[in-house]
Scaffold this motif. Structure first.
Motif, PDB file in Angstrom:
ATOM      1  N   ILE A   1       0.833  -1.202   0.000  1.00  0.00           N
ATOM      2  CA  ILE A   1       0.000   0.000   0.000  1.00  0.00           C
ATOM      3  C   ILE A   1       0.868   1.252   0.000  1.00  0.00           C
ATOM      4  CG2 ILE A   1      -1.529   1.392   1.484  1.00  0.00           C
ATOM      5  CD1 ILE A   1      -2.925  -1.256   2.234  1.00  0.00           C
ATOM      6  N   ALA A   2       1.897   1.260   0.834  1.00  0.00           N
ATOM      7  CA  ALA A   2       2.793   2.422   0.905  1.00  0.00           C
ATOM      8  C   ALA A   2       3.513   2.638  -0.420  1.00  0.00           C
ATOM      9  CB  ALA A   2       3.803   2.241   2.035  1.00  0.00           C
ATOM     10  N   ARG A   3       3.935   1.559  -1.062  1.00  0.00           N
ATOM     11  CA  ARG A   3       4.607   1.692  -2.362  1.00  0.00           C
ATOM     12  C   ARG A   3       3.656   2.282  -3.401  1.00  0.00           C
ATOM     13  NH1 ARG A   3       7.240  -3.268  -0.599  1.00  0.00           N
ATOM     14  NH2 ARG A   3       5.583  -4.531  -1.522  1.00  0.00           N
ATOM     15  N   ARG A   4       2.399   1.870  -3.365  1.00  0.00           N
ATOM     16  CA  ARG A   4       1.420   2.411  -4.315  1.00  0.00           C
ATOM     17  C   ARG A   4       1.095   3.874  -4.029  1.00  0.00           C
ATOM     18  NH1 ARG A   4      -3.096  -2.434  -5.238  1.00  0.00           N
ATOM     19  NH2 ARG A   4      -1.588  -4.156  -5.503  1.00  0.00           N
ATOM     20  N   ILE A   5       1.086   4.228  -2.767  1.00  0.00           N
ATOM     21  CA  ILE A   5       0.873   5.641  -2.407  1.00  0.00           C
ATOM     22  C   ILE A   5       2.037   6.480  -2.915  1.00  0.00           C
ATOM     23  CG2 ILE A   5       0.780   7.273  -0.463  1.00  0.00           C
ATOM     24  CD1 ILE A   5      -0.726   5.028   1.091  1.00  0.00           C
ATOM     25  N   GLY A   6       3.249   5.999  -2.711  1.00  0.00           N
ATOM     26  CA  GLY A   6       4.446   6.687  -3.181  1.00  0.00           C
ATOM     27  C   GLY A   6       4.933   7.750  -2.222  1.00  0.00           C
ATOM     28  N   PRO A   7       6.225   8.089  -2.294  1.00  0.00           N
ATOM     29  CA  PRO A   7       6.831   9.035  -1.340  1.00  0.00           C
ATOM     30  C   PRO A   7       6.189  10.420  -1.345  1.00  0.00           C
ATOM     31  CG  PRO A   7       8.529   7.852  -2.563  1.00  0.00           C
ATOM     32  CD  PRO A   7       7.228   7.524  -3.225  1.00  0.00           C
ATOM     33  N   GLU A   8       5.867  10.951  -2.520  1.00  0.00           N
ATOM     34  CA  GLU A   8       5.344  12.318  -2.580  1.00  0.00           C
ATOM     35  C   GLU A   8       4.006  12.442  -1.873  1.00  0.00           C
ATOM     36  OE1 GLU A   8       4.122  15.678  -5.924  1.00  0.00           O
ATOM     37  OE2 GLU A   8       5.520  14.079  -6.472  1.00  0.00           O
ATOM     38  N   ARG A   9       3.092  11.541  -2.206  1.00  0.00           N
ATOM     39  CA  ARG A   9       1.771  11.618  -1.566  1.00  0.00           C
ATOM     40  C   ARG A   9       1.851  11.231  -0.093  1.00  0.00           C
ATOM     41  NH1 ARG A   9      -2.591   8.682  -5.422  1.00  0.00           N
ATOM     42  NH2 ARG A   9      -1.048   6.969  -5.309  1.00  0.00           N
ATOM     43  N   MET A  10       2.701  10.262   0.235  1.00  0.00           N
ATOM     44  CA  MET A  10       2.851   9.867   1.629  1.00  0.00           C
ATOM     45  C   MET A  10       3.338  11.052   2.466  1.00  0.00           C
ATOM     46  SD  MET A  10       2.450   7.311   3.759  1.00  0.00           S
ATOM     47  CE  MET A  10       2.617   5.722   2.920  1.00  0.00           C
ATOM     48  N   GLN A  11       4.348  11.756   1.981  1.00  0.00           N
ATOM     49  CA  GLN A  11       4.871  12.912   2.716  1.00  0.00           C
ATOM     50  C   GLN A  11       3.813  13.988   2.876  1.00  0.00           C
ATOM     51  OE1 GLN A  11       8.397  13.309   4.004  1.00  0.00           O
ATOM     52  NE2 GLN A  11       6.940  14.495   5.211  1.00  0.00           N
ATOM     53  N   LYS A  12       3.035  14.206   1.825  1.00  0.00           N
ATOM     54  CA  LYS A  12       1.976  15.213   1.878  1.00  0.00           C
ATOM     55  C   LYS A  12       1.021  14.947   3.040  1.00  0.00           C
ATOM     56  CE  LYS A  12      -2.262  16.524  -0.558  1.00  0.00           C
ATOM     57  NZ  LYS A  12      -3.090  16.287  -1.770  1.00  0.00           N
ATOM     58  N   TYR A  13       0.572  13.705   3.168  1.00  0.00           N
ATOM     59  CA  TYR A  13      -0.423  13.410   4.203  1.00  0.00           C
ATOM     60  C   TYR A  13       0.199  13.293   5.593  1.00  0.00           C
ATOM     61  CZ  TYR A  13      -3.999  12.991   0.684  1.00  0.00           C
ATOM     62  OH  TYR A  13      -4.892  13.279  -0.317  1.00  0.00           O
ATOM     63  N   VAL A  14       1.408  12.788   5.688  1.00  0.00           N
ATOM     64  CA  VAL A  14       2.079  12.765   6.991  1.00  0.00           C
ATOM     65  C   VAL A  14       2.249  14.200   7.505  1.00  0.00           C
ATOM     66  CG1 VAL A  14       4.267  12.251   8.149  1.00  0.00           C
ATOM     67  CG2 VAL A  14       3.203  10.534   6.693  1.00  0.00           C
ATOM     68  N   ASP A  15       2.552  15.129   6.601  1.00  0.00           N
ATOM     69  CA  ASP A  15       2.644  16.550   6.975  1.00  0.00           C
ATOM     70  C   ASP A  15       1.277  17.092   7.374  1.00  0.00           C
ATOM     71  OD1 ASP A  15       5.382  16.745   6.575  1.00  0.00           O
ATOM     72  OD2 ASP A  15       5.202  17.476   4.520  1.00  0.00           O
ATOM     73  N   LEU A  16       0.255  16.791   6.578  1.00  0.00           N
ATOM     74  CA  LEU A  16      -1.091  17.280   6.889  1.00  0.00           C
ATOM     75  C   LEU A  16      -1.568  16.778   8.246  1.00  0.00           C
ATOM     76  CD1 LEU A  16      -3.019  16.922   3.490  1.00  0.00           C
ATOM     77  CD2 LEU A  16      -2.581  19.044   4.740  1.00  0.00           C
ATOM     78  N   PHE A  17      -1.221  15.539   8.569  1.00  0.00           N
ATOM     79  CA  PHE A  17      -1.633  14.952   9.848  1.00  0.00           C
ATOM     80  C   PHE A  17      -0.770  15.432  11.013  1.00  0.00           C
ATOM     81  CE2 PHE A  17      -3.179  10.843   7.523  1.00  0.00           C
ATOM     82  CZ  PHE A  17      -4.251  11.557   6.997  1.00  0.00           C
ATOM     83  N   GLU A  18       0.340  16.133  10.692  1.00  0.00           N
ATOM     84  CA  GLU A  18       1.307  16.536  11.730  1.00  0.00           C
ATOM     85  C   GLU A  18       1.698  15.311  12.555  1.00  0.00           C
ATOM     86  OE1 GLU A  18      -0.863  19.678  13.734  1.00  0.00           O
ATOM     87  OE2 GLU A  18       0.012  21.184  12.406  1.00  0.00           O
ATOM     88  N   TYR A  19       1.995  14.224  11.837  1.00  0.00           N
ATOM     89  CA  TYR A  19       2.218  12.938  12.476  1.00  0.00           C
ATOM     90  C   TYR A  19       3.672  12.808  12.945  1.00  0.00           C
ATOM     91  CZ  TYR A  19       1.869   7.902  13.260  1.00  0.00           C
ATOM     92  OH  TYR A  19       1.858   6.650  13.825  1.00  0.00           O
ATOM     93  N   GLY A  20       3.866  12.789  14.261  1.00  0.00           N
ATOM     94  CA  GLY A  20       5.199  12.621  14.833  1.00  0.00           C
ATOM     95  C   GLY A  20       6.187  13.626  14.293  1.00  0.00           C
ATOM     96  N   ASN A  21       7.394  13.143  13.952  1.00  0.00           N
ATOM     97  CA  ASN A  21       8.416  14.051  13.421  1.00  0.00           C
ATOM     98  C   ASN A  21       8.300  14.244  11.907  1.00  0.00           C
ATOM     99  OD1 ASN A  21       9.356  11.629  12.390  1.00  0.00           O
ATOM    100  ND2 ASN A  21      11.406  11.763  13.306  1.00  0.00           N
ATOM    101  N   ARG A  22       7.317  13.577  11.272  1.00  0.00           N
ATOM    102  CA  ARG A  22       6.988  13.727   9.846  1.00  0.00           C
ATOM    103  C   ARG A  22       8.095  13.245   8.904  1.00  0.00           C
ATOM    104  NH1 ARG A  22       4.168  19.755   9.511  1.00  0.00           N
ATOM    105  NH2 ARG A  22       3.475  19.873  11.677  1.00  0.00           N
ATOM    106  N   ASP A  23       9.051  12.514   9.400  1.00  0.00           N
ATOM    107  CA  ASP A  23      10.216  12.105   8.602  1.00  0.00           C
ATOM    108  C   ASP A  23       9.991  10.704   8.039  1.00  0.00           C
ATOM    109  OD1 ASP A  23      12.673  11.436   7.528  1.00  0.00           O
ATOM    110  OD2 ASP A  23      13.844  12.232   9.202  1.00  0.00           O
ATOM    111  N   ILE A  24       9.768  10.609   6.714  1.00  0.00           N
ATOM    112  CA  ILE A  24       9.532   9.299   6.095  1.00  0.00           C
ATOM    113  C   ILE A  24      10.798   8.768   5.410  1.00  0.00           C
ATOM    114  CG2 ILE A  24       7.073   9.801   5.832  1.00  0.00           C
ATOM    115  CD1 ILE A  24       7.623  10.045   2.774  1.00  0.00           C
ATOM    116  N   GLY A  25      11.934   9.254   5.841  1.00  0.00           N
ATOM    117  CA  GLY A  25      13.191   8.734   5.313  1.00  0.00           C
ATOM    118  C   GLY A  25      13.435   7.300   5.753  1.00  0.00           C
ATOM    119  N   GLY A  26      14.193   6.566   4.923  1.00  0.00           N
ATOM    120  CA  GLY A  26      14.525   5.194   5.266  1.00  0.00           C
ATOM    121  C   GLY A  26      13.833   4.165   4.401  1.00  0.00           C
TER     122      GLY A  26
END
Length: 272
Positions: free
Chosen positions: A132-157
């Motif tokens: 699911i995460a691969r289909r979402i992709g890094p750009e969209r994943m980062q967008k929503y993690v930022d919108l949610f203000e989820y933790g440190n928002r760092d999706i690196g790794g």
């Protein structure tokens, strides 16, 4: 609105109030309940339990330190991952869209089969959510993690590893803030995505209460305990309590005891 910087200052004074748009500052109360720590000690381990009693505008914590220590979210990230999947259309129907088993035999038997989103979150099927995460992709994943203000928002790794072994970190206070926004349906996404995610969350019934929650478990390194999470909320009549718990799982029995510890801690602070 209570801001997180203000919350950390209160913690220094033995209080707990995370950033929350739930009540005016004058209505918020906090309570340090070190007696809750006995629930972990009785198991021969350590951990933290944080709760927000919605009707009472009351934050409760078992300690002042671990409650604000950020950790990898592990499979508790399946909650935002589900919301994002539904919001982006990666999953259109949580009961009809099927993720085919890749044929790789894994140690956890329920993972070795086809899954819908509903069955995948129930089985905590990591391979499905990685796809699911691969289909979402890094750009969209980062967008929503930022919108949610989820933790440190760092999706690196790595797009399919950042919540398991990568850079993402979240503390119990932040878990409560995010989960409560989902509970209230006020995340910056459609009502439908939030309603469906609330509906697929695993449910446990205990006494007169219903607990909607997601587990998380970080794999143990050799010679080190793993970390077990349980985050969600309990509904007992009209009373609702949002919670986040994590504990060191030093042996298999600790992994199985996560829900029991949460039930005990909830029983110590509310009638369930």
């Amino acid at each position: 609105m209570i801001h997180r910087r203000h919350a950390l200052g209160l913690l220094a004074a033995a209080s707990l109030m995370p950033s929350h748009a739930l009540a005016k500052v004058s209505e918020q109360r906090s309570e340090l309940r070190i007696d809750l720590m006995r629930r972990f000690f009785e198991l021969g381990t350590t951990g933290t339990f944080v709760a927000y009693k919605v009707d009472d505008y009351l934050f409760i914590s078992s300690d002042k330190v671990r409650a604000t220590q950020a950790q990898l979210p592990a499979s508790t990230f399946k909650i935002p991952n589900s919301i994002i999947a539904l919001e982006t259309g990666v999953v259109k129907d949580p009961d009809k869209d099927v993720f085919k088993w890749d044929g790789v035999k894994r140690a956890i038997e329920p993972w070795n089969q086809d899954h819908t989103l509903r069955s995948a979150i129930a089985a905590s099927a990591v391979p499905v959510y990685q796809e699911i995460a691969r289909r979402i992709g890094p750009e969209r994943m980062q967008k929503y993690v930022d919108l949610f203000e989820y933790g440190n928002r760092d999706i690196g790794g790595g797009i399919d590893q950042f919540w398991l072994t990568g850079n993402l970190r979240i503390d119990p206070m932040q878990q409560i803030e995010f989960v409560d926004k989902l509970r209230r349906g006020v995340l910056p996404v459609s009502k439908r995505s939030q309603e469906l995610t609330r509906d697929i969350l695993p449910v446990t019934k205990v006494g007169n209460a219903i607990i909607r929650a997601k587990t998380g478990l970080l794999g143990a390194e050799q010679g080190k305990p793993s970390l077990g999470w349980l985050v969600g909320w309990a509904e007992a009549g009209s009373q609702q309590t949002v919670f986040a718990m994590n504990m060191d799982c030093k042996e298999p029995a600790h992994i199985a005891a996560r829900m029991n510890v949460v039930q005990q801690c909830l029983g110590d602070i509310v009638a369930i």
